[in-house]
Scaffold this active site. Structure first.
Site, short mmCIF file in Angstrom:
data_model
loop_
_atom_site.label_atom_id
_atom_site.label_comp_id
_atom_site.label_asym_id
_atom_site.label_seq_id
_atom_site.Cartn_x
_atom_site.Cartn_y
_atom_site.Cartn_z
N GLN A 147 0.84 -1.19 0.00
CA GLN A 147 0.00 0.00 0.00
C GLN A 147 0.88 1.24 0.00
O GLN A 147 1.64 1.48 0.94
CB GLN A 147 -0.91 0.03 1.23
CG GLN A 147 -1.81 1.28 1.25
CD GLN A 147 -2.45 1.52 2.60
OE1 GLN A 147 -2.58 0.60 3.40
NE2 GLN A 147 -2.84 2.76 2.86
N CYS B 184 -6.13 1.70 2.84
CA CYS B 184 -6.01 0.36 3.41
C CYS B 184 -7.31 -0.44 3.28
O CYS B 184 -7.28 -1.66 3.16
CB CYS B 184 -5.55 0.41 4.86
SG CYS B 184 -6.60 1.41 5.94
N HIS C 154 -6.76 1.09 10.84
CA HIS C 154 -6.16 0.36 9.73
C HIS C 154 -6.97 -0.90 9.43
O HIS C 154 -7.43 -1.59 10.34
CB HIS C 154 -4.73 -0.02 10.09
CG HIS C 154 -3.92 -0.55 8.96
ND1 HIS C 154 -3.76 0.13 7.76
CD2 HIS C 154 -3.22 -1.71 8.81
CE1 HIS C 154 -2.99 -0.57 6.94
NE2 HIS C 154 -2.66 -1.70 7.56
N ASP D 249 -1.59 -7.44 4.75
CA ASP D 249 -1.57 -6.05 5.18
C ASP D 249 -0.57 -5.32 4.30
O ASP D 249 0.63 -5.57 4.37
CB ASP D 249 -1.14 -6.01 6.66
CG ASP D 249 -1.01 -4.61 7.22
OD1 ASP D 249 -1.04 -3.63 6.44
OD2 ASP D 249 -0.86 -4.48 8.45
#
Length: 231
Positions: A89, A95, A168, A183
């Site tokens: 990201q 996110c 997040h 992630d």
């Protein structure tokens, strides 16, 4: 990360289902709120459940754990299946979109992509590195435009795009016979061990409980699942 910002998405299945439809995800599977992590509550979810999306506060405890985990990942990168789709990201506040992409694009054996922005993105991104995929999203004006429009439709007032966001999103999904935490802010995919179609729900819930245990006084966690649409 880059200097590019978007408005953060809300943890709201209605909003995110509209986002998925807008980027070309067939509505056979949709997002649902998860109201608890115990087996009796999880049993109410439609089956099959393909992925969990966790939203949590970025506390000092989380940041400390993330930094240590990144050091461990650099020293010992996770061995991942060839078909696992992971992307970095770089787009600030994206996110939620990255977690959705991780959830959808690792389940294309069940989720259908119709002609549209996500299918186009995937065709360009599937043979790229995680870093190149992140840069590709950063330049995808079509997806970013839809993201911005949908982010403004949440129940809470959307913060300015460049506001500091203290929450997040991450995705948990099964790839092969392993449970992966995906992630885009970490060095790579994190394996949480073996799982199966029968145990995925409880295994994913156990990972969510670990996040909560690191911040026992925090109540600001929310969970969604991508599961079979209601008939």
């Amino acid at each position: 990360m880059s200097d590019s910002f978007v408005i953060p998405l809300e943890s709201n299945p209605d909003v995110l289902n509209k986002f998925m439809k807008s980027i070309g995800v067939a509505d056979k599977y949709q997002l649902f709120d998860v109201y608890g992590l115990e087996e009796d509550t999880l049993a109410f979810l439609n089956k099959p459940v393909l992925a969990f999306i966790l939203l949590f506060p970025c506390t000092e405890n989380y940041e400390s754990h993330r930094k240590q985990q990144d050091e461990d990942l650099k020293a010992n990168p996770t061995k991942t299946p060839d078909n696992l789709f992971y992307m970095k990201q770089y787009l600030h506040n994206a996110c939620g979109t990255v977690a959705l992409f991780h959830s959808i694009l690792n389940n294309l054996d069940r989720i259908t992509l119709e002609d549209g922005p996500l299918k186009s993105f995937y065709e360009k991104a599937k043979d790229l590195s995680p870093e190149e995929r992140g840069k590709l999203l950063e330049k995808d004006e079509g997806i970013i435009k839809i993201h911005q429009e949908i982010a403004r439709e949440g129940q809470t007032e959307a913060p300015p795009a460049q506001a500091e966001v203290l929450f997040h999103f991450i995705a948990l999904t099964k790839v092969g016979d392993e449970l992966f935490e995906l992630d885009g802010g970490k060095c790579g995919a994190v394996s949480h061990g073996k799982t199966s179609d029968d145990t995925f729900l409880t295994d994913a819930a156990a990972v969510c409980k670990k996040f909560m245990a690191r911040d026992e006084k925090e109540l600001r966690f929310s969970f969604m699942a991508i599961a079979a649409a209601e008939k």
